[in-house]
Design a protein around this motif. Sequence first.
Motif, PDB file in Angstrom:
ATOM      1  N   TRP A 197       0.835  -1.197   0.000  1.00  7.69           N
ATOM      2  CA  TRP A 197       0.000   0.000   0.000  1.00  7.69           C
ATOM      3  C   TRP A 197       0.868   1.244   0.000  1.00  7.69           C
ATOM      4  O   TRP A 197       1.946   1.262   0.577  1.00  7.69           O
ATOM      5  CB  TRP A 197      -0.904   0.011   1.235  1.00  7.69           C
ATOM      6  CG  TRP A 197      -1.936  -1.098   1.204  1.00  7.69           C
ATOM      7  CD1 TRP A 197      -1.742  -2.379   1.593  1.00  7.69           C
ATOM      8  CD2 TRP A 197      -3.271  -0.985   0.724  1.00  7.69           C
ATOM      9  NE1 TRP A 197      -2.893  -3.123   1.409  1.00  7.69           N
ATOM     10  CE2 TRP A 197      -3.860  -2.281   0.869  1.00  7.69           C
ATOM     11  CE3 TRP A 197      -4.057   0.048   0.197  1.00  7.69           C
ATOM     12  CZ2 TRP A 197      -5.178  -2.558   0.505  1.00  7.69           C
ATOM     13  CZ3 TRP A 197      -5.368  -0.226  -0.154  1.00  7.69           C
ATOM     14  CH2 TRP A 197      -5.921  -1.516  -0.014  1.00  7.69           C
ATOM     15  N   THR A 198       0.339   2.269  -0.655  1.00  8.51           N
ATOM     16  CA  THR A 198       1.045   3.546  -0.606  1.00  8.51           C
ATOM     17  C   THR A 198       0.056   4.658  -0.291  1.00  8.51           C
ATOM     18  O   THR A 198      -1.141   4.563  -0.593  1.00  8.51           O
ATOM     19  CB  THR A 198       1.729   3.881  -1.956  1.00  8.51           C
ATOM     20  OG1 THR A 198       0.727   3.955  -2.974  1.00  8.51           O
ATOM     21  CG2 THR A 198       2.758   2.846  -2.333  1.00  8.51           C
ATOM     22  N   LEU A 199       0.637   5.712   0.319  1.00 11.43           N
ATOM     23  CA  LEU A 199      -0.182   6.868   0.681  1.00 11.43           C
ATOM     24  C   LEU A 199       0.709   8.096   0.646  1.00 11.43           C
ATOM     25  O   LEU A 199       1.837   8.064   1.165  1.00 11.43           O
ATOM     26  CB  LEU A 199      -0.747   6.678   2.098  1.00 11.43           C
ATOM     27  CG  LEU A 199      -1.542   7.852   2.684  1.00 11.43           C
ATOM     28  CD1 LEU A 199      -2.837   8.091   1.903  1.00 11.43           C
ATOM     29  CD2 LEU A 199      -1.863   7.576   4.160  1.00 11.43           C
ATOM     30  N   THR A 200       0.210   9.158   0.039  1.00 12.04           N
ATOM     31  CA  THR A 200       1.008  10.388  -0.023  1.00 12.04           C
ATOM     32  C   THR A 200       0.852  11.168   1.279  1.00 12.04           C
ATOM     33  O   THR A 200      -0.269  11.316   1.792  1.00 12.04           O
ATOM     34  CB  THR A 200       0.542  11.239  -1.213  1.00 12.04           C
ATOM     35  OG1 THR A 200       0.756  10.468  -2.398  1.00 12.04           O
ATOM     36  CG2 THR A 200       1.329  12.540  -1.300  1.00 12.04           C
ATOM     37  N   ILE A 201       1.986  11.624   1.799  1.00  8.05           N
ATOM     38  CA  ILE A 201       1.979  12.385   3.058  1.00  8.05           C
ATOM     39  C   ILE A 201       2.281  13.844   2.725  1.00  8.05           C
ATOM     40  O   ILE A 201       3.359  14.168   2.229  1.00  8.05           O
ATOM     41  CB  ILE A 201       3.068  11.877   4.029  1.00  8.05           C
ATOM     42  CG1 ILE A 201       3.082  10.341   4.129  1.00  8.05           C
ATOM     43  CG2 ILE A 201       2.948  12.558   5.396  1.00  8.05           C
ATOM     44  CD1 ILE A 201       2.016   9.747   4.981  1.00  8.05           C
ATOM     45  N   GLU A 202       1.339  14.713   3.022  1.00  7.34           N
ATOM     46  CA  GLU A 202       1.571  16.154   2.811  1.00  7.34           C
ATOM     47  C   GLU A 202       2.201  16.731   4.070  1.00  7.34           C
ATOM     48  O   GLU A 202       1.890  16.300   5.183  1.00  7.34           O
ATOM     49  CB  GLU A 202       0.229  16.861   2.544  1.00  7.34           C
ATOM     50  CG  GLU A 202      -0.510  16.383   1.316  1.00  7.34           C
ATOM     51  CD  GLU A 202       0.127  16.841   0.006  1.00  7.34           C
ATOM     52  OE1 GLU A 202       0.935  17.799   0.034  1.00  7.34           O
ATOM     53  OE2 GLU A 202      -0.167  16.224  -1.042  1.00  7.34           O
ATOM     54  N   PRO A 203       3.047  17.727   3.924  1.00  7.66           N
ATOM     55  CA  PRO A 203       3.652  18.306   5.134  1.00  7.66           C
ATOM     56  C   PRO A 203       2.609  18.980   6.016  1.00  7.66           C
ATOM     57  O   PRO A 203       1.594  19.485   5.515  1.00  7.66           O
ATOM     58  CB  PRO A 203       4.652  19.333   4.582  1.00  7.66           C
ATOM     59  CG  PRO A 203       4.260  19.583   3.167  1.00  7.66           C
ATOM     60  CD  PRO A 203       3.540  18.364   2.689  1.00  7.66           C
ATOM     61  N   GLY A 204       2.855  18.961   7.297  1.00 11.71           N
ATOM     62  CA  GLY A 204       1.969  19.657   8.242  1.00 11.71           C
ATOM     63  C   GLY A 204       0.690  18.912   8.574  1.00 11.71           C
ATOM     64  O   GLY A 204      -0.187  19.466   9.223  1.00 11.71           O
ATOM     65  N   THR A 205       0.560  17.670   8.115  1.00  9.95           N
ATOM     66  CA  THR A 205      -0.659  16.902   8.450  1.00  9.95           C
ATOM     67  C   THR A 205      -0.263  15.675   9.266  1.00  9.95           C
ATOM     68  O   THR A 205       0.843  15.155   9.130  1.00  9.95           O
ATOM     69  CB  THR A 205      -1.379  16.414   7.174  1.00  9.95           C
ATOM     70  OG1 THR A 205      -0.484  15.573   6.433  1.00  9.95           O
ATOM     71  CG2 THR A 205      -1.800  17.587   6.296  1.00  9.95           C
ATOM     72  N   LYS A 206      -1.162  15.247  10.128  1.00 10.17           N
ATOM     73  CA  LYS A 206      -0.913  14.028  10.890  1.00 10.17           C
ATOM     74  C   LYS A 206      -1.715  12.904  10.265  1.00 10.17           C
ATOM     75  O   LYS A 206      -2.946  12.918  10.301  1.00 10.17           O
ATOM     76  CB  LYS A 206      -1.345  14.208  12.346  1.00 10.17           C
ATOM     77  CG  LYS A 206      -0.426  15.143  13.085  1.00 10.17           C
ATOM     78  CD  LYS A 206      -0.645  15.095  14.577  1.00 10.17           C
ATOM     79  CE  LYS A 206       0.364  16.029  15.243  1.00 10.17           C
ATOM     80  NZ  LYS A 206       0.265  16.063  16.683  1.00 10.17           N
ATOM     81  N   VAL A 207      -1.028  11.963   9.688  1.00 10.54           N
ATOM     82  CA  VAL A 207      -1.701  10.871   8.998  1.00 10.54           C
ATOM     83  C   VAL A 207      -1.759   9.665   9.935  1.00 10.54           C
ATOM     84  O   VAL A 207      -0.755   9.293  10.535  1.00 10.54           O
ATOM     85  CB  VAL A 207      -0.946  10.512   7.701  1.00 10.54           C
ATOM     86  CG1 VAL A 207      -1.583   9.304   7.035  1.00 10.54           C
ATOM     87  CG2 VAL A 207      -0.931  11.707   6.755  1.00 10.54           C
ATOM     88  N   VAL A 208      -2.944   9.105  10.049  1.00  9.25           N
ATOM     89  CA  VAL A 208      -3.092   7.887  10.843  1.00  9.25           C
ATOM     90  C   VAL A 208      -3.675   6.810   9.938  1.00  9.25           C
ATOM     91  O   VAL A 208      -4.705   7.028   9.315  1.00  9.25           O
ATOM     92  CB  VAL A 208      -4.036   8.112  12.052  1.00  9.25           C
ATOM     93  CG1 VAL A 208      -4.175   6.827  12.870  1.00  9.25           C
ATOM     94  CG2 VAL A 208      -3.523   9.263  12.903  1.00  9.25           C
ATOM     95  N   VAL A 209      -2.949   5.712   9.854  1.00 10.03           N
ATOM     96  CA  VAL A 209      -3.433   4.589   9.052  1.00 10.03           C
ATOM     97  C   VAL A 209      -3.770   3.454  10.017  1.00 10.03           C
ATOM     98  O   VAL A 209      -2.956   3.102  10.871  1.00 10.03           O
ATOM     99  CB  VAL A 209      -2.385   4.128   8.031  1.00 10.03           C
ATOM    100  CG1 VAL A 209      -2.854   2.871   7.302  1.00 10.03           C
ATOM    101  CG2 VAL A 209      -2.079   5.240   7.037  1.00 10.03           C
ATOM    102  N   THR A 210      -4.951   2.951   9.869  1.00  8.75           N
ATOM    103  CA  THR A 210      -5.358   1.828  10.713  1.00  8.75           C
ATOM    104  C   THR A 210      -5.335   0.572   9.863  1.00  8.75           C
ATOM    105  O   THR A 210      -5.943   0.521   8.792  1.00  8.75           O
ATOM    106  CB  THR A 210      -6.787   2.053  11.250  1.00  8.75           C
ATOM    107  OG1 THR A 210      -6.878   3.413  11.665  1.00  8.75           O
ATOM    108  CG2 THR A 210      -7.081   1.127  12.404  1.00  8.75           C
ATOM    109  N   LEU A 211      -4.580  -0.403  10.347  1.00  4.76           N
ATOM    110  CA  LEU A 211      -4.466  -1.655   9.588  1.00  4.76           C
ATOM    111  C   LEU A 211      -5.561  -2.592  10.062  1.00  4.76           C
ATOM    112  O   LEU A 211      -5.928  -2.605  11.242  1.00  4.76           O
ATOM    113  CB  LEU A 211      -3.098  -2.275   9.848  1.00  4.76           C
ATOM    114  CG  LEU A 211      -1.906  -1.320   9.671  1.00  4.76           C
ATOM    115  CD1 LEU A 211      -0.620  -1.995  10.101  1.00  4.76           C
ATOM    116  CD2 LEU A 211      -1.812  -0.862   8.225  1.00  4.76           C
ATOM    117  N   GLU A 212      -6.081  -3.362   9.161  1.00 11.15           N
ATOM    118  CA  GLU A 212      -7.159  -4.309   9.520  1.00 11.15           C
ATOM    119  C   GLU A 212      -6.603  -5.451  10.350  1.00 11.15           C
ATOM    120  O   GLU A 212      -5.546  -5.979  10.045  1.00 11.15           O
ATOM    121  CB  GLU A 212      -7.774  -4.885   8.226  1.00 11.15           C
ATOM    122  CG  GLU A 212      -8.723  -3.923   7.554  1.00 11.15           C
ATOM    123  CD  GLU A 212      -9.959  -3.613   8.385  1.00 11.15           C
ATOM    124  OE1 GLU A 212     -10.753  -4.531   8.641  1.00 11.15           O
ATOM    125  OE2 GLU A 212     -10.118  -2.439   8.799  1.00 11.15           O
TER     126      GLU A 212
END
Lengths: 737, 737
Positions: free
Chosen positions: A722-737
């Motif tokens: 999986w891939t996801l783009t991370i923009e600066p200044g944001t908090k990304v939370v990915v929840t895995l199944e």
Amino acid sequence: MKRLISCVVALSAAAMILNATNVCAADISAESKGTWIWYPGDYEIWLGNEMNNRRTERGSFYPPYLWRIDSAYPIVEFRKSAKLTQPETIEICAEGLYNVVMDGQRLFGAPQKVDIPAGEHSLIIQVFNQKTPPTLFIKGNAFATDSSWLVCSSEKKRLPEKNHDFEYVSADCWNFDSIEQKPSDFKLNTEPKEAVSRKTAGDGELFDFGRETFGYLRFHGLKGKGSIRIGYGESLEEAQDWKEAETSDWITVDGDNVTNEITHQVAPNEKIFTMSGSKAFRYIYLAADKGVKYDKISMLYEYLPEEYKGSFRCNDEEVNKMWDVGAYTLHLTTRETFIDGIKRDRWAWSGDALQSYLMNYYLFFDKDTVKRTTWLLRTKDPVYCHINTILDYTFYWFLGIYDYYMYTGDDSFLKQIYPRMQTLMEFVLNRRNDNGMVEGQPGDWVFIDWTDFPMDKSGEISFEQILFCKSLETMVLCADLMGNKADHDRYSALASELRAKLIPTFWNEEKGAFINNVVNGKQSDAVTRYANMFAIFFNYISPEKQQLVKKNVLLNDQVMKISTPYMRFYELEAFCAMGEQETVLKEMKDYWGGMIKLGATSFWEKYNPEQTGRQHLEMYGRPYGKSLCHAWGASPIYLLGKYYLGVKPTKKGYEEYSVAPVLGGLEWMEGDVPTPHGKVHVYRDAKTIKVSSDEGIGTLYFKCAGTPKTNKGTLKSKDGEWTLTIEPGTKVVVTLE
Amino acid sequence: MKRLISCVVALSAAAMILNATNVCAADISAESKGTWIWYPGDYEIWLGNEMNNRRTERGSFYPPYLWRIDSAYPIVEFRKSAKLTQPETIEICAEGLYNVVMDGQRLFGAPQKVDIPAGEHSLIIQVFNQKTPPTLFIKGNAFATDSSWLVCSSEKKRLPEKNHDFEYVSADCWNFDSIEQKPSDFKLNTEPKEAVSRKTAGDGELFDFGRETFGYLRFHGLKGKGSIRIGYGESLEEAQDWKEAETSDWITVDGDNVTNEITHQVAPNEKIFTMSGSKAFRYIYLAADKGVKYDKISMLYEYLPEEYKGSFRCNDEEVNKMWDVGAYTLHLTTRETFIDGIKRDRWAWSGDALQSYLMNYYLFFDKDTVKRTTWLLRTKDPVYCHINTILDYTFYWFLGIYDYYMYTGDDSFLKQIYPRMQTLMEFVLNRRNDNGMVEGQPGDWVFIDWTDFPMDKSGEISFEQILFCKSLETMVLCADLMGNKADHDRYSALASELRAKLIPTFWNEEKGAFINNVVNGKQSDAVTRYANMFAIFFNYISPEKQQLVKKNVLLNDQVMKISTPYMRFYELEAFCAMGEQETVLKEMKDYWGGMIKLGATSFWEKYNPEQTGRQHLEMYGRPYGKSLCHAWGASPIYLLGKYYLGVKPTKKGYEEYSVAPVLGGLEWMEGDVPTPHGKVHVYRDAKTIKVSSDEGIGTLYFKCAGTPKTNKGTLKSKDGEWTLTIEPGTKVVVTLE
């Protein structure tokens, strides 16, 4: 801006010169700025020489005598042109004798203040100094000294391959941002520290400072008459063995005077007497003549101030400890430049430095120390020997520059150093054999690694060709960045040609591995790990061959084992590059965890888990020859940052980067990886990945069998990744199944 | 000899070290000796840099920026082995951090005293210093420092053509024969001198020191507040023209402090205030603000102490004056090294130096200054530019070394410098064109001479090939002296090949002369004097061609005249070599006599008898640009010694020499020519020749139509020329019929 006097006509108008030289300090604008500047490499070489020559061995000064030792250019010319929208008064200070030519007119004397009218102007200032590097400070606005100034030495322009007369490069600077802060006065910071224990031992006293440290021993309340023998020990054993300890001191007290027998420094016996030489130690043993007394000892801890920008924490306390000890080890060895070890060696070595650079990008992100080390190692033109005299170390030097560019994005350094990359590569190219490969020449040292068994270093060594090839590829990349098409084409052709020869020459189908070397066109029988592991993380061999190497070399106990953390660094990196973080975690816990279990407070030059007791202290045939604080021991901070937190730049200076967090057996982990103007924060456990960053566009990579969710952006999947783009200044939370 | 402690075991016997470091001064034997030693060239380059950078131009520091400027090696290793018949205690002092390894054992610290037992021993001492050259002094007997010590730098052994690791050369030294006399403290001598006249002129005062001089201006009883402008003048006109004078100063007096505006040196206003910079002048003009007063000025004359070993007197007072002024001119320009002029330039130039060397052999016979100048000019390896950047100056450098050997017989210097001769010649050889000749390359300066009309310097210049050929022949001679057969053969072949091309390429039958140059294989139309006159005294052309040259070039007013004493030196030498002393005497009286008639107290950089008044002061487009004290102006002392007294060595160091006294129009003459350990005294008038000498076997040559008589030895005659052998220590009187 006040009394504006045209100095342009100073030579023919004597009365005006007085005004030029007598402007009072208050005339200098409050917003004025400036920094000390010099010819790139000059200061670094001078400072590095001072540092490299502080090594002592059992009380005796021990210089890096076999190396090329350069000096600063005694005369440097500085110049700048600028268009002033308003007049300015500049203040000039130089380390050395100087002159000033403004708009082509020589000003009288060595003016300390000059008024410059509005409009287009040029300044040329020449500085002469044989004692310390010629440096310049101009406090002002448009003409304030900084890296926009150009510099030239009397030598640069005369190199045979540079026929035009004046070749200028950008001036170099560091952080000497006031006139008073003269570069030649530079000293590392110090801080008083106390011993944690003191006890009688034999005829003397033993002090423990609690952990490995570095600095100047101090005596409080020294009095009487007689001598004191001082044993410094990274270990208890070493401190108490004055005859064999790697470093030791000796002072003679006589009433009001204390004489240091090494430096002949005589100091009046003040309340606190500080030894003149800094040393590495944890333990101090003092054997004093009866007539000499002291109240206590303490120390001045000496260090380069660094901000710990990187961090790492996980559920495994042993790994956390490993990271902490690694960070402390790197800090102790980060000084005027990165050095190898703080006790015995205290020199800047290119192979060691490359690893320090990489660790540094995951801890301090200290660009200046990388640059200083790179200049010092390179020395000057014309080139006549390898860096540190070592073939492989020349290649590591190239690699370090490309790493620097990728991590920092600082192309101004690349522009400064590129000419010296070219000339060093010419030196290498001129020494190729008929087959276009490098071999050790008389006077060269083919190092590779300290090994427990002899290794054949004759002929064409596979490992050296791989480093050579990567260096040529580095030249291609740098030539591109310089916009140098001719160099691009030339180095590309050379790199491709060499790359195409690697497998035909060194791969052995039967062994399923690269052999160690080829002598007179014949493959040797020996397989060593070096070329094989580098070929993996340089991506020089197919995934199939990588698996063969893993089986036939990396996991094969018949192939000579690596016993230095130096090559462990690359061995483990090779495993990580194949996604074998679990294997690496076990190895790390065994190896670095092993040192910690033995009480290490900094990581060692070499560690063999099979040894016991005093064997751990021996090296080079000397009972305490091993350095117990060696930069190349600190690699967990690099591996944990790059392959567990999984952060690395994919475009220069983290303009783009990847985050591929891999737990590799941990339950959870969390940490920061510094970037040029901020950091990337990563958290991961079995169910969650959290990423935030201050700059750049990141791509998160992770594997997940199920369908993960995210609070920001859109998850994409391909082949289970999986891939996801991370923009600066944001908090990304990915929840895995 | 007292408490003898074996330091060999110092490392394993702590108690003994105390003895090694605490030997009292009285233990050093009274007969002990020693001198400061260093790596050859290191100190000379450092000292020369200090000197070359003292040049100022109208108040502004003016460095030799376009030249290659080297530094001393920061680390030098010194070593010596010796067999002691009895034990000795040595005292060690170094400029720099040092260590001591005795018999392969590292001694503790940096011991100042070491006891060495009788027997075979070796010492290795490494010294590190970045401020001044690493130097060493050992006071002792067998181990006393002198040129029998060997030295090595970290660079020397790494030159590609020197593959063996350790290449040692003999240490260099001068006359620093006590520990206190540190080489880096070297200063020229000074002596107070008074002005001979003082008078009001314009708004200020004018002082005359009676003749050209050099040194530090001093103020007595300086007080008040305000500034003083100081004009230095080699001429009255220059001193009074502060705006245009080549050198000037400016001081500000404020109560107790005096500030020098050039150096920013602030000195408390003592009874006598001495300016910080030394200057050339005869006249001083002071313009002081009303508030500033001084009682008087004086000066500290600055000079290198020299013994005037050569002398010359004759019936013609103008010629005597010429010799005296020449000698003074050479003395003023003999400083840390030989320099060109003392006012404006103050630099060491190879072309100028070669002439100073030759004059020096007839005046001071100062070997050390020749050596220092030679080292400074050569700089270090690897070579990447010509000496002073000038093609011809590289060749003069070679010629100077062979002259040195012939006059002094000092082969130890030749052994030291031969490796740098080899590398410099390689540099030259690598830059030949397809025809095996040298041409100016980008970055090179093809100088030849200052000329009043443009001269074509492109292509193959005849003059440069002649110098090149002579340099190759010099290499052959030096290779022989070194016993280097391979070099002998190689350079012989190259020299013969080039020599054979000279006449076919450059001789023009129609013009009966060498033409100036060949461009694209075609002879140019221009004839200049340079190649033609050198071909005569190098004996490169037949007596017939010499006569053609004399007629078609030397005595031909259509060929551009020489207006520098620099090339007049060689022009007159060419005449002398053809036995035309009468012509030369007339020329000397016109030319040097002309300067004397104009009031010269030292000889000038350039003199054109056709000019008048202020024209004599102009040069380089500047009203006082001409140096009125220029070494190359002093050639009468060489011509009178070599071609009138007629003395020159024919074997190294005057082991054999010739005396061919020629009156050339004088009625009588008498003088001394120095030899390594004494002198040759010559007297001649129309009827008598008297010769005596302290060393060497001389051959007297003279022409005499009748039958001369002698008080010693046997006169022989051949073709009208008589010869007589002169034994040392005898006074030979020959009476001519």
